[in-house]
Design a protein around this motif. Structure first.
Motif, PDB file in Angstrom:
ATOM      1  N   ARG A 293       0.843  -1.204   0.000  1.00  0.00           N
ATOM      2  CA  ARG A 293       0.000   0.000   0.000  1.00  0.00           C
ATOM      3  C   ARG A 293       0.874   1.248   0.000  1.00  0.00           C
ATOM      4  O   ARG A 293       0.607   2.213  -0.727  1.00  0.00           O
ATOM      5  N   SER A 297       0.799   3.448  -3.482  1.00  0.00           N
ATOM      6  CA  SER A 297       0.256   4.803  -3.386  1.00  0.00           C
ATOM      7  C   SER A 297       1.188   5.810  -4.039  1.00  0.00           C
ATOM      8  O   SER A 297       0.734   6.832  -4.569  1.00  0.00           O
ATOM      9  N   ASN A 318      -5.469   2.107   8.497  1.00  0.00           N
ATOM     10  CA  ASN A 318      -6.248   1.034   7.890  1.00  0.00           C
ATOM     11  C   ASN A 318      -5.795   0.821   6.452  1.00  0.00           C
ATOM     12  O   ASN A 318      -4.667   0.397   6.201  1.00  0.00           O
ATOM     13  N   ASN A 319      -6.625   1.150   5.477  1.00  0.00           N
ATOM     14  CA  ASN A 319      -6.282   0.923   4.072  1.00  0.00           C
ATOM     15  C   ASN A 319      -5.984   2.215   3.323  1.00  0.00           C
ATOM     16  O   ASN A 319      -6.023   2.239   2.097  1.00  0.00           O
ATOM     17  N   SER A 320      -5.687   3.291   4.047  1.00  0.00           N
ATOM     18  CA  SER A 320      -5.428   4.584   3.419  1.00  0.00           C
ATOM     19  C   SER A 320      -3.990   5.033   3.667  1.00  0.00           C
ATOM     20  O   SER A 320      -3.410   4.747   4.714  1.00  0.00           O
ATOM     21  N   SER A 322      -1.761   8.740   3.159  1.00  0.00           N
ATOM     22  CA  SER A 322      -1.919  10.142   2.803  1.00  0.00           C
ATOM     23  C   SER A 322      -0.582  10.864   2.750  1.00  0.00           C
ATOM     24  O   SER A 322       0.387  10.468   3.415  1.00  0.00           O
ATOM     25  N   ASN A 342      -4.910  11.721  -0.507  1.00  0.00           N
ATOM     26  CA  ASN A 342      -5.262  10.574   0.331  1.00  0.00           C
ATOM     27  C   ASN A 342      -5.680   9.430  -0.581  1.00  0.00           C
ATOM     28  O   ASN A 342      -6.636   9.545  -1.348  1.00  0.00           O
ATOM     29  N   THR A 343      -4.932   8.330  -0.504  1.00  0.00           N
ATOM     30  CA  THR A 343      -5.178   7.165  -1.350  1.00  0.00           C
ATOM     31  C   THR A 343      -5.801   6.063  -0.508  1.00  0.00           C
ATOM     32  O   THR A 343      -5.241   5.676   0.517  1.00  0.00           O
ATOM     33  N   THR A 344      -6.962   5.556  -0.935  1.00  0.00           N
ATOM     34  CA  THR A 344      -7.680   4.528  -0.180  1.00  0.00           C
ATOM     35  C   THR A 344      -7.871   3.294  -1.045  1.00  0.00           C
ATOM     36  O   THR A 344      -8.365   3.381  -2.173  1.00  0.00           O
ATOM     37  N   SER A 346      -9.486  -0.571  -1.646  1.00  0.00           N
ATOM     38  CA  SER A 346     -10.545  -1.509  -1.297  1.00  0.00           C
ATOM     39  C   SER A 346     -10.448  -2.699  -2.245  1.00  0.00           C
ATOM     40  O   SER A 346      -9.618  -2.710  -3.158  1.00  0.00           O
TER      41      SER A 346
END
Length: 449
Positions: A293, A297, A318-320, A322, A342-344, A346
């Motif tokens: 991640r 990102s 969590n899954n973000s 920034s 901010n990169t999220t 899923s």
């Protein structure tokens, strides 16, 4: 605080002349700063967009070093710890350059608990460099062996060049990193010659140790001329120039789409747009590991085409992941408390919320400062307002962006306490205006974002 720049009590001609001279001087200074490799890292703004995620995962690009550089440095004087500052030699950049020349030979876990970790935090024999949140060993150096997902956010530099410590503030875990060809002599010299501006202490909060200022501090107010890229720039860069459709909702929000797999929502048109965009790439697959991640990102941030000169890793929850701009080692918050990217992740998509602001030209510092109360007093005020100290995750001084009415593109960066609590970053002023009983109820019921 608005209207603090270019206020001269002359006629219109002299006002125009003074403004023009200030802007010309700022451009000259900007060119000087951008070409001074003692302070910046010669980031190439014309990088090819062909860098892919696999290259990043294999560390075959320098983009990682640009975004994942420590943001603060600390040293000791007369047994007291201070935040270090050097206007000519950026200590985190110097460390990054030194680390590139070294090779990680071995990483071993050290026995540590809160007591022993705090002893190291207050050991005057070490220079400390910190990240705003944890990264993993994979991003740190040439280390691809097992357990490279171990996390840390603090670096301890001893007098030896053969090893360093990495520390995880949240867990109090320490790692001893043995190096080959390591040499931090120049970093130590710069640290010794740096300005020891503000005495600090490291205070344990919910997510680790935050930097507290025990006394009132005067923090510089900086000003910048800014610009913004157009909507068409991001549409063309992220979606291309053909096969793109658009749809405008009843509230005036326009979304551009490409084959239903990529979408870009652009800001509403208006007098005072916030310049916030949301790009979504629909991709099936598992949510990447922590390390991937952090690596992936970078790929998405780079593809946005933002000016990355001062953009740095800021937070990972969590899954973000920034990122935000750091000016003089201080993070910048937009629209009260937003970061720049901010990169999220899923299982069905990757979403990138970003702002198009570009801090283009610094205005010469005019001596203006903002007085901040001690960090402990700020925390007490929030506690009196109903925020539990046990729920405060992190505290830092950041810059709040304020428009200067004397010039359309001029903004002031106002030093402000920012507090992360209940999973959200807000300024201390915002938290103090929040109805905490209503907020906590909504948070429990999952209403707040």
């Amino acid at each position: 605080m608005t209207g603090m720049k270019f206020k001269f009590k002359f006629g219109n001609f002299f006002l125009f002349l003074g403004t023009a001279l200030a802007i010309i001087l700022s451009i000259v200074l900007w060119i000087f700063i951008m070409t001074n490799d003692q302070r910046f890292s010669h980031i190439d703004q014309q990088r090819s967009s062909s860098v892919d995620k696999e290259q990043l995962r294999n560390r075959n690009t320098k983009d990682l070093y640009d975004l994942y550089i420590p943001t603060n440095s600390y040293g000791f004087k007369n047994g007291k710890v201070y935040r270090l500052y050097d206007s000519k030699n950026n200590l985190p950049f110097e460390f990054s350059k030194d680390l590139k020349r070294a090779k990680v030979d071995n990483v071993s876990s050290e026995k540590s608990n809160q007591s022993s970790y705090e002893q190291l935090l207050n050991n005057p024999n070490f220079i400390q460099l910190t990240y705003p949140d944890e990264i993993t060993l994979k991003l740190f150096g040439d280390y691809s062996r097992g357990k490279s997902n171990r996390e840390f956010n603090r670096i301890f530099i001893p007098s030896s060049n053969k090893w360093i410590y990495l520390g995880d503030d949240e867990t109090n875990q320490l790692y001893r990193v043995t190096l080959k060809n390591g040499n931090f002599d120049r970093l130590r010299k710069y640290a010794k010659d740096a300005s020891y501006n503000d005495q600090v202490e490291f205070v344990r909060l919910k997510s680790g140790y935050s930097t507290f200022y025990s006394k009132e501090i005067d923090w510089k107010v900086y000003s910048y001329l800014t610009n913004h890229q157009s909507d068409s720039y991001f549409v063309n860069r992220l979606l291309g120039t053909s096969g793109v459709s658009s749809r405008t909702s009843k509230d005036g929000q326009t979304t551009y789409s490409l084959n239903y797999s990529n979408r870009l929502r652009v800001p509403k048109a208006g007098k005072n747009p916030e310049h916030n965009y949301l790009y979504t790439s629909y991709e099936k697959g598992k949510i990447p590991s922590t390390t991937n991640r952090l690596l992936d990102s970078v790929y998405y941030v780079h593809n946005l085409g933002l000016t990355e000169q001062d953009l740095r890793f800021f937070d990972a929850d969590n899954n973000s992941v920034s990122y935000t701009n750091y000016i003089e080692g201080t993070p910048v918050f937009l629209n009260q408390h937003d970061v720049q990217v901010n990169t999220t992740f899923s299982t069905g998509a990757v979403s990138i919320a970003f702002n198009s602001i570009n801090f283009q030209i610094p205005i010469p510092f005019d001596g203006q400062t903002e007085k901040l109360e001690s960090t402990g007093q700020m925390i007490k005020n929030l506690q009196n307002h109903g925020i539990n100290k046990d729920d405060i995750e992190k505290v830092l001084v950041g810059f709040r962006v304020e428009k200067d009415n004397s010039h359309d593109s001029l903004i002031n960066l106002i030093p402000t306490y920012y507090v992360k609590a209940y999973g959200e970053w807000k300024s201390a002023g915002e938290w103090s205006k929040q109805d905490m009983s209503v907020y906590k109820t909504a948070k429990t019921e999952g209403v707040t974002k």
